[in-house]
Design a protein around this motif. Structure first.
Motif, PDB file in Angstrom:
ATOM      1  N   GLY A 140     153.563  -8.326 -42.515  1.00 14.60           N
ATOM      2  CA  GLY A 140     152.177  -8.287 -43.030  1.00 14.60           C
ATOM      3  C   GLY A 140     151.257  -7.642 -41.760  1.00 14.60           C
ATOM      4  O   GLY A 140     150.272  -6.699 -42.004  1.00 14.60           O
ATOM      5  N   THR A 141     151.622  -7.947 -40.608  1.00 15.36           N
ATOM      6  CA  THR A 141     151.114  -7.517 -39.139  1.00 15.36           C
ATOM      7  C   THR A 141     151.492  -5.861 -39.308  1.00 15.36           C
ATOM      8  O   THR A 141     150.514  -5.153 -38.628  1.00 15.36           O
ATOM      9  CB  THR A 141     151.644  -7.933 -38.116  1.00 15.36           C
ATOM     10  OG1 THR A 141     151.207  -9.382 -38.011  1.00 15.36           O
ATOM     11  CG2 THR A 141     150.870  -7.616 -37.029  1.00 15.36           C
ATOM     12  N   ALA A 142     152.783  -5.485 -39.521  1.00 18.11           N
ATOM     13  CA  ALA A 142     153.243  -4.223 -39.542  1.00 18.11           C
ATOM     14  C   ALA A 142     152.289  -3.300 -40.498  1.00 18.11           C
ATOM     15  O   ALA A 142     151.795  -2.217 -40.067  1.00 18.11           O
ATOM     16  CB  ALA A 142     154.715  -4.014 -39.741  1.00 18.11           C
ATOM     17  N   ARG A 145     148.599  -3.040 -39.153  1.00 19.96           N
ATOM     18  CA  ARG A 145     148.247  -2.085 -38.090  1.00 19.96           C
ATOM     19  C   ARG A 145     148.546  -0.450 -38.180  1.00 19.96           C
ATOM     20  O   ARG A 145     147.765   0.213 -37.695  1.00 19.96           O
ATOM     21  CB  ARG A 145     149.166  -2.596 -36.793  1.00 19.96           C
ATOM     22  CG  ARG A 145     148.836  -3.775 -36.291  1.00 19.96           C
ATOM     23  CD  ARG A 145     147.441  -3.947 -35.991  1.00 19.96           C
ATOM     24  NE  ARG A 145     146.841  -5.380 -35.783  1.00 19.96           N
ATOM     25  CZ  ARG A 145     146.870  -6.051 -34.342  1.00 19.96           C
ATOM     26  NH1 ARG A 145     147.291  -5.161 -33.717  1.00 19.96           N
ATOM     27  NH2 ARG A 145     146.381  -7.261 -34.311  1.00 19.96           N
ATOM     28  N   THR A 146     149.618  -0.358 -38.937  1.00 22.26           N
ATOM     29  CA  THR A 146     149.932   1.128 -39.349  1.00 22.26           C
ATOM     30  C   THR A 146     148.687   1.437 -40.376  1.00 22.26           C
ATOM     31  O   THR A 146     148.569   2.700 -40.244  1.00 22.26           O
ATOM     32  CB  THR A 146     151.453   1.243 -39.951  1.00 22.26           C
ATOM     33  OG1 THR A 146     151.481   0.403 -41.240  1.00 22.26           O
ATOM     34  CG2 THR A 146     152.484   0.856 -38.982  1.00 22.26           C
ATOM     35  N   MET A 147     148.515   0.793 -41.145  1.00 23.83           N
ATOM     36  CA  MET A 147     147.277   0.963 -42.174  1.00 23.83           C
ATOM     37  C   MET A 147     146.112   1.603 -41.497  1.00 23.83           C
ATOM     38  O   MET A 147     145.342   2.382 -41.605  1.00 23.83           O
ATOM     39  CB  MET A 147     147.113  -0.132 -43.098  1.00 23.83           C
ATOM     40  CG  MET A 147     145.879  -0.031 -44.053  1.00 23.83           C
ATOM     41  SD  MET A 147     145.615  -1.718 -44.945  1.00 23.83           S
ATOM     42  CE  MET A 147     145.091  -2.625 -43.637  1.00 23.83           C
ATOM     43  N   ARG A 199     154.300  -1.067 -28.912  1.00 21.40           N
ATOM     44  CA  ARG A 199     154.854  -0.134 -29.855  1.00 21.40           C
ATOM     45  C   ARG A 199     154.577  -0.871 -31.520  1.00 21.40           C
ATOM     46  O   ARG A 199     154.060   0.094 -32.360  1.00 21.40           O
ATOM     47  CB  ARG A 199     156.308   0.143 -29.906  1.00 21.40           C
ATOM     48  CG  ARG A 199     156.669   1.404 -28.829  1.00 21.40           C
ATOM     49  CD  ARG A 199     158.057   0.975 -28.483  1.00 21.40           C
ATOM     50  NE  ARG A 199     159.074   1.678 -29.781  1.00 21.40           N
ATOM     51  CZ  ARG A 199     160.137   1.360 -30.017  1.00 21.40           C
ATOM     52  NH1 ARG A 199     161.085   0.605 -29.120  1.00 21.40           N
ATOM     53  NH2 ARG A 199     160.780   1.780 -31.142  1.00 21.40           N
ATOM     54  N   PHE A 200     155.006  -2.073 -31.599  1.00 20.65           N
ATOM     55  CA  PHE A 200     154.964  -2.736 -32.881  1.00 20.65           C
ATOM     56  C   PHE A 200     153.191  -2.750 -33.237  1.00 20.65           C
ATOM     57  O   PHE A 200     152.822  -2.609 -34.130  1.00 20.65           O
ATOM     58  CB  PHE A 200     155.609  -4.099 -32.642  1.00 20.65           C
ATOM     59  CG  PHE A 200     155.263  -4.869 -33.839  1.00 20.65           C
ATOM     60  CD1 PHE A 200     155.845  -4.544 -35.334  1.00 20.65           C
ATOM     61  CD2 PHE A 200     154.655  -5.998 -33.973  1.00 20.65           C
ATOM     62  CE1 PHE A 200     155.398  -5.368 -36.318  1.00 20.65           C
ATOM     63  CE2 PHE A 200     154.310  -6.826 -35.001  1.00 20.65           C
ATOM     64  CZ  PHE A 200     154.686  -6.548 -36.182  1.00 20.65           C
ATOM     65  N   LEU A 206     143.961  -6.218 -30.290  1.00 21.55           N
ATOM     66  CA  LEU A 206     142.907  -6.249 -31.417  1.00 21.55           C
ATOM     67  C   LEU A 206     143.010  -7.683 -32.114  1.00 21.55           C
ATOM     68  O   LEU A 206     143.833  -8.266 -31.874  1.00 21.55           O
ATOM     69  CB  LEU A 206     143.407  -5.497 -32.681  1.00 21.55           C
ATOM     70  CG  LEU A 206     142.428  -4.840 -33.569  1.00 21.55           C
ATOM     71  CD1 LEU A 206     141.504  -4.135 -32.813  1.00 21.55           C
ATOM     72  CD2 LEU A 206     143.061  -4.341 -34.521  1.00 21.55           C
ATOM     73  N   ASN A 207     141.790  -8.188 -32.479  1.00 20.53           N
ATOM     74  CA  ASN A 207     141.694  -9.209 -33.133  1.00 20.53           C
ATOM     75  C   ASN A 207     140.713  -9.317 -34.147  1.00 20.53           C
ATOM     76  O   ASN A 207     140.284  -8.179 -34.444  1.00 20.53           O
ATOM     77  CB  ASN A 207     141.400 -10.689 -32.108  1.00 20.53           C
ATOM     78  CG  ASN A 207     140.022 -10.268 -31.505  1.00 20.53           C
ATOM     79  OD1 ASN A 207     138.912  -9.996 -31.914  1.00 20.53           O
ATOM     80  ND2 ASN A 207     139.801 -10.611 -30.146  1.00 20.53           N
ATOM     81  N   PHE A 208     140.511 -10.504 -35.024  1.00 14.10           N
ATOM     82  CA  PHE A 208     139.506 -10.095 -36.142  1.00 14.10           C
ATOM     83  C   PHE A 208     138.084  -9.823 -35.833  1.00 14.10           C
ATOM     84  O   PHE A 208     137.626  -9.093 -36.419  1.00 14.10           O
ATOM     85  CB  PHE A 208     139.379 -11.697 -36.785  1.00 14.10           C
ATOM     86  CG  PHE A 208     141.062 -12.035 -37.588  1.00 14.10           C
ATOM     87  CD1 PHE A 208     141.988 -11.200 -37.475  1.00 14.10           C
ATOM     88  CD2 PHE A 208     140.990 -13.409 -37.776  1.00 14.10           C
ATOM     89  CE1 PHE A 208     143.112 -11.453 -38.325  1.00 14.10           C
ATOM     90  CE2 PHE A 208     142.100 -13.660 -38.740  1.00 14.10           C
ATOM     91  CZ  PHE A 208     143.108 -12.794 -38.754  1.00 14.10           C
TER      92      PHE A 208
END
Length: 363
Positions: A140-142, A145-147, A199-200, A206-208
């Protein structure tokens, strides 16, 4: 155990209370879901169109039912200029890949793939599983972040997500997608470096709150869940629309097929059922009963069919990719609930509380 007479929830599930009439608190307090309104959605789309960007919206496309339906709505109903994007999470099903290609061909939109190095992503999955009992937080985090990175790069004013009212509650108190929590989990593996995490995460600080501010400033597209604004068809009706309009191929593995895009989903559900005593499937099917999409009898039949095999499908493939042994799986099953919850970001806690108090829409 005491089970609700109207849905499949039981008293073993966190927050579920069965009253003297045999009805759970979710059914007794349920009111029919009321969409925010298509008129509001059209205003959002019109405002995005006035920005005159190359694309009105980014649509993350997993190959699953909901994201494909959102792509259908965006392109074929609302006539938006769409950029589609897919994260290859390392566990995509062949059927999902075929459906992505069919949907893209049908809609004629531009599309971007994002793939992490396999050594990195499977190392993160393995560490998360062994120390926190799940891997969905990594995936979900991936995706998030990529989105955000794709939205930033192509200046898309909107990001249209495929979240559905059917999956409004998964009955877990674990903050799976909290970055501070994920960092704490990854510190359990000395083989994961700060460079690996950078990288990941892409945006390592970043946070909300900062995400909200950067979205308001226009750096990221505004996240919108179209399925909360409109009257959505039933699961079966959505399948029929996608077959007709998007070259869709439905799964024959189960009559409830929202998550066939990920071959690891049954595995994660299996681990969760062992850890918690209940699975996401029970929660999702119970939501569908309350929405009137399934009868209780039909939902129980689907659940029974899915549970016939003691091991989830693709288990050997998943174990091989994450380098897991049976002892590793037993370690994951033994992880206590809410592990690493003390490591959740304070900024995220504050933002979640403020949003709950102030925000008109939850999604």
């Amino acid at each position: 155990m005491n089970t609700c007479k109207l849905c499949l929830l039981n008293e073993n599930i966190d927050g579920v209370i069965i009253n003297a009439d045999g009805i759970c608190n979710y059914c007794s307090g349920y009111s029919l879901y009321k969409p925010y309104g298509e008129e509001q959605l059209l205003k959002i789309f019109k405002k995005a169109g006035r920005k005159r960007r190359p694309y009105d919206a980014l649509v993350p496309l997993s190959g699953g039912k909901d994201s494909t339906y959102v792509l259908y709505l965006a392109v074929k109903k609302y006539k938006l200029r769409v950029l589609a994007y897919t994260l290859d999470n390392g566990f995509m099903s062949e059927l999902a890949l075929r459906n992505i290609e069919s949907a893209l061909k049908s809609c004629g939109v531009d599309h971007i793939w994002f793939r992490y190095d396999n050594n990195l992503i499977y190392k993160l999955y393995r560490t998360a599983l062994l120390h926190s009992g799940e891997i969905c937080g990594i995936c979900g985090t991936a995706i998030e972040r990529t989105m955000l990175k794709v939205s930033e790069a192509f200046h898309t004013p909107l990001i249209l997500l495929g979240h559905s009212p059917v999956e409004d509650n998964s009955f877990t108190t674990e903050d799976l997608y909290d970055q501070t929590r994920i960092k704490a989990i990854m510190k359990q593996n000395p083989g994961i470096s700060a460079s690996d995490m950078h990288r990941f995460l892409i945006y390592p600080n970043l946070n909300f709150i900062s995400t909200f501010i950067l979205t308001k400033l226009g750096r990221f597209g505004k996240k919108i869940n179209p399925l909360y604004f409109i009257d959505i068809p039933s699961d079966r009706e959505i399948s029929e629309i996608l077959v007709r309009e998007m070259g869709w191929n439905d799964s024959s593995a189960s009559e409830y097929t929202r998550h066939f895009d990920c071959i690891a989903e049954p595995f994660t559900n299996h681990i969760r059922e062992k850890r918690f005593g209940y699975s996401r499937r029970i929660c999702q099917l119970s939501n569908m009963i309350r929405l009137g999409e399934l009868t209780r009898e039909k939902a129980a039949e689907i659940l029974s069919t899915d549970q016939k095999n003691p091991d989830p499908p693709f288990l050997d493939v998943i174990m091989q990719r994450m380098n897991l042994s049976q002892a590793d799986i037993q370690q994951a099953v033994a992880v206590e609930r809410n592990v690493f919850q003390d490591d959740v970001s304070a900024a995220n806690r504050i933002f979640a509380l403020a949003r709950k108090i102030l925000k008109r829409h939850k999604h």
